[in-house]
Design an enzyme around this catalytic site. Sequence first.
Site, PDB file in Angstrom:
ATOM      1  N   HIS A 133      -0.901  -7.770   2.332  1.00 13.96           N
ATOM      2  CA  HIS A 133      -0.849  -8.611   1.135  1.00 13.96           C
ATOM      3  C   HIS A 133       0.458  -9.387   0.995  1.00 13.96           C
ATOM      4  O   HIS A 133       0.911  -9.676  -0.127  1.00 13.96           O
ATOM      5  CB  HIS A 133      -1.120  -7.801  -0.133  1.00 13.96           C
ATOM      6  CG  HIS A 133      -1.759  -8.609  -1.231  1.00 13.96           C
ATOM      7  ND1 HIS A 133      -2.688  -9.589  -0.978  1.00 13.96           N
ATOM      8  CD2 HIS A 133      -1.604  -8.588  -2.589  1.00 13.96           C
ATOM      9  CE1 HIS A 133      -3.079 -10.127  -2.127  1.00 13.96           C
ATOM     10  NE2 HIS A 133      -2.436  -9.551  -3.108  1.00 13.96           N
ATOM     11  N   SER A 356       3.874  -4.335  -8.990  1.00  9.54           N
ATOM     12  CA  SER A 356       4.788  -5.395  -8.561  1.00  9.54           C
ATOM     13  C   SER A 356       6.052  -4.798  -7.941  1.00  9.54           C
ATOM     14  O   SER A 356       6.567  -3.788  -8.422  1.00  9.54           O
ATOM     15  CB  SER A 356       5.187  -6.258  -9.774  1.00  9.54           C
ATOM     16  OG  SER A 356       6.235  -7.148  -9.429  1.00  9.54           O
ATOM     17  N   GLU A 545      -8.323  -5.495  -4.232  1.00 16.29           N
ATOM     18  CA  GLU A 545      -7.096  -4.957  -4.819  1.00 16.29           C
ATOM     19  C   GLU A 545      -7.462  -4.092  -6.027  1.00 16.29           C
ATOM     20  O   GLU A 545      -7.745  -4.607  -7.106  1.00 16.29           O
ATOM     21  CB  GLU A 545      -6.172  -6.101  -5.237  1.00 16.29           C
ATOM     22  CG  GLU A 545      -5.816  -7.053  -4.110  1.00 16.29           C
ATOM     23  CD  GLU A 545      -4.998  -8.235  -4.600  1.00 16.29           C
ATOM     24  OE1 GLU A 545      -3.893  -8.007  -5.159  1.00 16.29           O
ATOM     25  OE2 GLU A 545      -5.452  -9.377  -4.454  1.00 16.29           O
ATOM     26  N   TYR A 588     -10.008  -8.527  -7.214  1.00 23.79           N
ATOM     27  CA  TYR A 588      -9.501  -7.326  -7.878  1.00 23.79           C
ATOM     28  C   TYR A 588     -10.607  -6.383  -8.333  1.00 23.79           C
ATOM     29  O   TYR A 588     -11.777  -6.775  -8.470  1.00 23.79           O
ATOM     30  CB  TYR A 588      -8.657  -7.720  -9.087  1.00 23.79           C
ATOM     31  CG  TYR A 588      -7.281  -8.219  -8.699  1.00 23.79           C
ATOM     32  CD1 TYR A 588      -6.149  -7.437  -8.867  1.00 23.79           C
ATOM     33  CD2 TYR A 588      -7.115  -9.480  -8.129  1.00 23.79           C
ATOM     34  CE1 TYR A 588      -4.894  -7.885  -8.500  1.00 23.79           C
ATOM     35  CE2 TYR A 588      -5.868  -9.945  -7.755  1.00 23.79           C
ATOM     36  CZ  TYR A 588      -4.758  -9.139  -7.938  1.00 23.79           C
ATOM     37  OH  TYR A 588      -3.525  -9.587  -7.566  1.00 23.79           O
TER      38      TYR A 588
END
Length: 783
Positions: A133, A356, A545, A588
């Site tokens: 990713h 993140s 994801e 997602y």
Amino acid sequence: MEASSCLRYQVCGFGLSWIWLCLLLLHLLQNCSLVLSDSPYLVGMGSYDITGPAADVNMMGYANAEQVTSGIHFRLKSRAFIVAEPDDGKRVVFVNLDACMASQLVNIKVLERLKARYGDLYNENNVAISGIHTHAGPGGYLQYVVYIITSLGFVRQSFDVIVDGIEQSIVEAHNNLRPGKIYVNKGDLLDAGVNRSPSGYLNNPAEERSKYRYNVDKEMTLVKFVDDEFGPVGSFNWFATHGTSMSRTNSLISGDNKGAAARFMEDWAEQNGLPKQTGHANSDDFGSLHLPRRVSTIIPEPDEITDDLMQLASSYKASGGRILASSNITRRIRNTQKNNAKFVSAFCQSNCGDVSPNVLGAFCIDTNLPCDFNHSTCNGKNELCYGRGPGYPNEFESTRIIGNRQFLKAADLFNSASEELQGKVDYRHTYLDFSQLEVSVSTSTGGQQVVKTCPAAMGFSFAAGTTDGPGAFDFKQGDDKGNPFWRLVGGILKKPGKEQVECQAPKPILLDTGEMKEPYDWAPAILPIQIIRIGQLVILSVPGEFTTMAGRRLRDAVKNVLISGSNGEFNSNTHVVLAGLTNTYSQYVTTFEEYQVQRYEGASTLYGPHTLSAYIQEFQKLATAMVANKEIPATNILPPDMLDKQIGLLPGVILDSTPPGVHFGDVSSDVAANSDFRKGSTVNATFHSACPRNDLLTDGTFALVERLNGDNWIPVYDDDDWSLRFKWSRPSKLSPESFATLEWTIPEDAVPGVYRLRHFGASKPLIGSIEHFTGTSRAFAVR
């Protein structure tokens, strides 16, 4: 007397023969480990370059049309392991790509090539291909329209280099299959990821959240591969954090934090003599000195820089550009050690959907205040809200730090790994139509009801982006209403029907991608799911994801099935990992509760609010079949192969040129004369160059740092090294002229001596064949 002597001779002769026979048997025992080894598995590792076009191609990840490649931070790799049971038992392949995600079309073509090579040995059931990713790799290699809009459609060069590299890494792993052992270890890494959608996470039930200490998964799971002869030969680990340390304005190809971690660990292994070597390096064009690529720590340090050494450096001027024979350019610019085993380390992705690497938090760039908690906006504008990495404001430093933290944890787990994997190699795989999957879910009263997933659609908050890369216009996260203007714009492409609106609720549909079919499918409907087992390690291959809590629910559901149905074959010590972005890409997957909030992740959950429930239901079926030793029933559902339908609008290279009297490879801006540099300082030189799309120099380099050793220049760093960057530019957008800047930040372990920078490239004339060229800078001294 003669009889006695004869008897003694016969006895001695027999004893000598017996000794030789024993030595021969001992040698055979040592060298027939494939047959006689008591190791439970055959293990093979492989890797290959998949670095795509370093010019003009839109990067995959941020969907920022202005973010196009213009150089290389470090190279991208395909890394593979194969684990097989001895005696022609089952085997599995896991490939980790330094790419944004896997691609269904890439998988299809890789499997076709493997079938041509090996028959049915490797197929869709036992091969998993996963992406790390990174948002800093060339795009255009997926087949669905929505994922290739910003890359101006399909980019064949991006696609081909990935397919080629995956194939080569698997071939290398196959050829390296040898008896070995595998160990598993896990531990927490606390400072490499934060939740970027905490308001969504908080919508999950409090009772469920109370089971976990953190709102992201902090656990890294690592497997260590040990060859019976060569010792440790590699490691793969799974840990959840986004590949967004590099920002949406970066234009250098990079593996981001996970690619950096892999580079750091492979260098660390080499410096520590892993794996043990028995082969010999092949010859190259740099003289008779054969050194590993990372030579800086093993060349004896000369005396402190002297005036004589400075004088020596000043005697080597820039070489001027010269033409090379294309047939040997790769051989010239790489030290090759193909006879030696190499260490392969992969840092794989997991349930990173809401995780993140920008661990300092999200702040408004105009006020430096934290962004709005629920909508990630600054005075109502999402464009001003950005996450900050630990090296803020230097994105390269943030990438290094997050990569280094993962590397250090992986090295610790590698060194302390003691739990050996034991048991079957197994796998289950199936394709599912997620656009209309019936799912049994629990009701509020404790009963069951059957619901359905929906054709793919993207909500308004998708366009808002995230704190890692905000979107534009007036979109914001957490929007469950939409607005009339953008509804009108989306409706021009395809207005969703009443059934689709109700199915996707409370998502306000911006793009009804699952029902958009022109010029071909905009989004996937047929998705693969897969379970791979190696002893007590179970890998769940998911094509998207998953958020933190979504991943937890799936892992727990599968583990419960394995333990409850296996009669002791699986127990509480079963290690279940989730491999995200694997085999294809479908954006997602949130929990039902997170979906209601409609932040970016919920708006990007394509198949509606029951998507996660569908995954759990279908993975439970695979797990049930695995523990019962039953095969999955055959299905006619297959993903489409749309290679022949692909449209690519990126113009090709027409020609390259230089000013009159200038050659490709000539220096445009040289290193200053009589200069010397200290460690930590930066040296750069700029060359007249040509478009890197003319030749990707796969497994080669556009940039090289050479060190003077006697009368020979030897390569010490190339464009796969963290310290050396290759930057490419044009003086204007349509200019046929271009420049390559080599920028070397001298590492602390660099050996004092005389160095120079060398550039390689390939130029395209208006008529005729591509020609390869090279040129060097003026020499300089390093203290």
